[in-house]
Design a protein around this motif. Structure first.
Motif, mmCIF file in Angstrom:
data_model
loop_
_atom_site.group_PDB
_atom_site.id
_atom_site.type_symbol
_atom_site.label_atom_id
_atom_site.label_comp_id
_atom_site.label_asym_id
_atom_site.label_seq_id
_atom_site.Cartn_x
_atom_site.Cartn_y
_atom_site.Cartn_z
ATOM 1 N N TRP A 152 1.783 -17.622 -19.299
ATOM 2 C CA TRP A 152 1.024 -16.964 -20.275
ATOM 3 C C TRP A 152 -0.612 -16.331 -19.580
ATOM 4 N N ASP A 195 1.039 -3.932 -20.501
ATOM 5 C CA ASP A 195 0.276 -4.668 -19.990
ATOM 6 C C ASP A 195 -1.337 -4.705 -19.814
ATOM 7 N N TYR A 366 12.804 -15.121 -30.251
ATOM 8 C CA TYR A 366 12.717 -15.040 -28.455
ATOM 9 C C TYR A 366 14.024 -16.091 -27.485
ATOM 10 N N THR A 416 7.173 -10.772 -30.178
ATOM 11 C CA THR A 416 8.083 -10.098 -28.983
ATOM 12 C C THR A 416 8.716 -9.160 -28.627
ATOM 13 N N ASP A 417 8.640 -8.510 -27.809
ATOM 14 C CA ASP A 417 9.365 -6.900 -27.069
ATOM 15 C C ASP A 417 10.135 -6.722 -26.778
ATOM 16 N N ASP A 419 10.501 -6.251 -23.808
ATOM 17 C CA ASP A 419 11.115 -6.032 -22.183
ATOM 18 C C ASP A 419 10.603 -8.368 -22.542
ATOM 19 N N ASN A 420 11.153 -8.585 -23.390
ATOM 20 C CA ASN A 420 11.237 -9.915 -23.737
ATOM 21 C C ASN A 420 9.683 -10.703 -22.841
ATOM 22 N N ASN A 421 8.654 -10.083 -23.475
ATOM 23 C CA ASN A 421 7.397 -10.252 -23.441
ATOM 24 C C ASN A 421 6.540 -11.084 -24.968
ATOM 25 N N TRP A 423 3.662 -11.709 -27.140
ATOM 26 C CA TRP A 423 2.467 -10.925 -27.885
ATOM 27 C C TRP A 423 1.555 -11.837 -29.014
ATOM 28 N N LYS A 440 -0.451 -12.752 -23.670
ATOM 29 C CA LYS A 440 0.833 -12.300 -23.498
ATOM 30 C C LYS A 440 1.559 -13.180 -22.624
ATOM 31 N N ARG A 442 6.288 -15.218 -21.282
ATOM 32 C CA ARG A 442 7.414 -14.417 -20.671
ATOM 33 C C ARG A 442 7.267 -15.996 -20.276
#
Length: 449
Positions: A152, A195, A366, A416-417, A419-421, A423, A440, A442
């Motif tokens: 995180w 980011d 996720y 979740t986006d 790119d597997n992040n 938020w 954020k 991951r």
């Protein structure tokens, strides 16, 4: 060190004798196969108590001569030796197999002895013709770090320029939109996903100040939300310009886009004959199809909703709900799992630990799992997930816990986006103040890949 097994040489001599005898036979046109390629590979070990090795899927890159497993074995996995099975184009596929192990040890392998698999680096196969050969680099991939650590970081604090009383954030057209109530107005800021997000004001038009922030959904090329005062549905094609939508029935809830359906197919709750019913719509609410009745204790306001579309199980297509209030304005401390079956919405109430309070909880999907941020009995946030699509929920271990300086909150937006992040936007603190920060997270496995 170079060593040769006598058996490897014996196989070659036997093949030559066989070849000679064939020349003296009545079939003078017999030819040995010239294909040295490996077509399948598998490994097993008696010391593999978890029985993971038989399930390892190897990629065979014939062009570049590489053998490897794309999905690494778990962190800490180790076996000293293993049985190796190589399959070629025929039953008599190879006249010789040579293995190279670290450090600098090459030998002819008899295809039956166990191998120090952590040291295996190269495999050379020779076709039955005794001439044609092919070299492969071998790599047994094992995670060298814990792939399930959630890392995180705080991305921003006080990122909105005005005072904020409540807020919600959505993802739309590869941008984040935060809508927030400031005094008697609803305002919005937006940024491209980054980011280092650079937020800018969104000039809103046509949006009522009574729009319910917890009702925002996206479907197809539109954003929808409900007016808390009139019950009207509003839509926007760009996040900026808003207009009311004519509907055949009074819409009580927007549960979100149905999984594995065409864009624009949305699950609703509507009023019909003094009952609240499930319904589905498409084409911008021009057609609403009535379905079965809602249970009395299912939420219609201030809930968290999540669409589940599993990559590994086509049958696992659900909408989850948590928290919120029912049509009688009673609090719903349940997790609901909804699934469409023809013209009926089937539903069950999921199990949850007794100490978890779902008021203001947030669901998100996720790593092919349902996740949930809620509050525990001591008022702190708790992160949970389910390995069986919501039937049971597990408290995340220490390696996935929220950071120590993460302020406990409810009513946060979690997104979740691609790119597997993960938020996390804002929320309401235990002292009932609005938080205006961004976090954020991951999983380490996505960085390792």
């Amino acid at each position: 060190m170079i060593s040769k097994y006598f058996l490897g040489a014996s196989v070659l001599i036997a093949n030559l004798l066989l070849f000679t005898s064939c020349l003296n036979s009545s079939d003078n046109n017999m030819e040995y196969p010239t294909d040295p390629q490996i077509y399948a590979i598998s490994i097993a070990s008696k010391t593999d108590t978890t029985n993971l090795l038989p399930g390892v899927v190897f990629t065979i890159d014939q062009v570049n001569g590489k053998l490897y497993n794309r999905e690494p074995l778990p962190y800490g996995f180790h076996v000293d030796s293993a049985m190796l099975k190589l399959t070629g184009s025929t039953s008599l596929a190879f006249s010789m197999i040579e293995l190279t192990l670290d450090p600098d040890s090459t030998y002819a392998w008899n295809a039956s002895d166990s191998i120090a698999i952590p040291r295996l680096r190269k495999i050379k196969t020779t076709a039955p013709d005794g001439v044609t050969s092919k070299n492969y680099d071998f790599q047994l991939n094992i995670y060298q770090e814990d792939p399930y650590i959630l890392i995180w970081e705080k991305i921003a604090g006080n990122y909105l320029g005005s005072s904020v009383e409540s807020q919600t954030t959505i993802i739309y057209n590869n941008r984040f939109y935060t809508y927030y109530r400031s005094g008697e107005e609803i305002k919005a800021d937006s940024t491209a996903i980054s980011d280092t997000p650079k937020w800018g004001k969104v000039d809103l038009s046509g949006i009522p100040h009574t729009l319910r922030l917890s009702s925002f959904i996206t479907s197809g090329n539109l954003i929808y939300a409900l007016d808390a005062a009139t019950g009207a549905v509003y839509q926007s094609p760009d996040g900026s310009d808003w207009s009311a939508v004519q509907t055949e029935y009074e819409v009580k809830a927007l549960y979100g886009e149905l999984p594995f359906a065409d864009p624009g197919n949305i699950l609703l709750a509507v009023t019909h004959d003094e009952k609240v019913k499930f319904a589905r719509t498409n084409n911008g609410f021009s057609n609403i199809v009535l379905m079965n009745d809602l249970p009395d204790n299912m939420p219609i306001t201030d809930f968290s909703a999540m669409k589940v579309e599993s990559r590994t199980s086509y049958a696992s297509k659900f909408i989850f709900l948590s928290g919120g209030n029912t049509s009688d304005n009673a609090f719903s401390n349940n997790i609901w799992i909804l699934q469409e079956d023809g013209d009926v919405i089937k539903y069950i109430s999921s199990k949850r630990p007794e100490e978890v309070n779902l008021k203001g909880s947030s669901l998100f999907f996720y790593d092919d799992k349902p996740y949930l941020i809620a509050r525990s009995s001591d008022g702190k946030n708790i992160l949970m997930y389910s390995d069986n699509y919501g039937v049971d929920w597990i408290k995340a271990e220490e390696n996935q816990s929220l950071p120590a300086d993460f302020t406990a909150r409810t009513n946060t937006s979690v997104i979740t986006d691609a790119d597997n992040n993960i938020w996390i936007f804002g929320g309401i603190s235990s002292s009932n103040t609005q938080l205006v920060d961004i976090w954020k997270g991951r999983l380490n496995k996505f960085a390792l890949n």
